[in-house]
Design an enzyme around this catalytic site. Structure first.
Site, PDB file in Angstrom:
ATOM      1  N   PRO A 144      16.168 -29.502 -10.561  1.00  0.00           N
ATOM      2  CA  PRO A 144      17.110 -30.267  -9.734  1.00  0.00           C
ATOM      3  C   PRO A 144      16.368 -31.232  -8.801  1.00  0.00           C
ATOM      4  CG  PRO A 144      17.105 -27.935  -9.112  1.00  0.00           C
ATOM      5  CD  PRO A 144      16.235 -28.073 -10.320  1.00  0.00           C
ATOM      6  N   GLU A 145      16.905 -32.439  -8.688  1.00  0.00           N
ATOM      7  CA  GLU A 145      16.325 -33.437  -7.792  1.00  0.00           C
ATOM      8  C   GLU A 145      17.282 -33.625  -6.606  1.00  0.00           C
ATOM      9  OE1 GLU A 145      15.008 -36.923 -10.011  1.00  0.00           O
ATOM     10  OE2 GLU A 145      14.828 -35.729 -11.837  1.00  0.00           O
TER      11      GLU A 145
END
Ligand SMILES: [Zn+2]
Length: 268
Positions: free
Chosen positions: A2-3
């Site tokens: 996840p960013e």
């Protein structure tokens, strides 16, 4: 992994489920998920602390507790779940916090790369992180000075969390395409106008990502829709949405990198 937009989405979903509740008990099922302090100190210290707020810094979730700060990095496969009081621990659960309304806050992580910190001062973990790209104080001028102070290729530099916080492989490729910059461009050669485009592209892509609840490209992170709007990521061989040239994929610093050779022509 996840960013920024995915972590921001997780924070927004979890905040109403967690804020205001007190942690009654911590069960650490895989002690190595804990970066600091020791497991014994962690379970003793976190007990009885109230969750005051939940925010994001870079790709970290930041739970503000009454006396400490609980920081969580999901890395490759970490997931955070809120479960009802009938819940029994499942495979790959690493940490379970029992909350005052009898719900459970669960950190599940099959690949075991995720980490948890309990610290008095979050700066102990955050001190090396670069600026937040969506912060009001992060200006094109600041980005220009930071790029000029280094002589590195844009792709690895934007992935470097000490340079700028929250970007990962997907959003970096998307940002560089929107900014019409080749991923191998050297940071010290970028012009003022190009920096302005890069700054604007970062905001636009990240905000669009957040509006779409992030991107879901694997079984870990679900519910996002930004993957339907990808300009270049994972689209090698398909036509560029701007000019029709097939998107190319190259490897830079061991990371697959997608770009349009026409829109993002190389200048050195
Ligand atoms: Zn193009």
């Amino acid at each position: 992994m996840p960013e920024l937009p995915e972590v921001e989405t997780i924070v927004r979903v979890l905040r109403p489920c967690l804020v205001g509740k007190t942690i009654l008990k911590a069960e650490l099922l895989w002690p190595r998920a804990l970066a600091m302090p020791s497991p014994a100190e962690f379970t003793r210290r976190i007990k009885g602390q109230r969750i005051i707020d939940l925010t994001r810094r870079a790709k970290f979730l930041h739970l503000h507790l009454s006396n400490d700060h609980l920081l969580i990095h999901l890395r490759m496969s970490g997931a955070l779940l809120v479960k009802e009081n009938t819940y029994r621990s499942a495979k790959h659960d690493r940490l379970i916090l029992t909350l005052s309304d009898a719900s459970f806050f669960v950190f599940n992580d099959p690949r075991k790369f995720g980490r948890v910190w309990l610290v008095e001062d979050p700066q102990r973990v955050f001190s090396e992180l670069g600026p937040e790209p969506l912060d009001a104080g992060f200006t094109p001028q600041m980005l220009f000075e930071r790029l000029r102070a280094r002589r590195r290729q844009l792709k690895p530099l934007l992935l470097d969390q000490t340079f700028i916080a929250g970007l990962g492989n997907i959003y970096t490729d998307e940002v560089l395409h929107l900014a019409k910059l080749h991923p191998l461009t050297l940071s010290n050669l970028v012009t003022v106008d190009q920096v302005e485009c890069l700054w604007r592209a970062m905001r636009e892509v990240l905000e669009e990502g957040i509006q779409c609840n992030g991107a879901s490209i694997d079984w870990v992170y679900r519910g996002g829709e930004f993957q339907y709007l990808f300009r270049v990521y994972g689209r090698d061989g398909e036509p560029c949405l701007v000019c029709g040239t097939p998107i190319e994929r190259i490897v830079i610093g061991q990371r697959g990198t997608h770009f349009c050779p026409t829109c993002q022509s190389y200048r050195s």
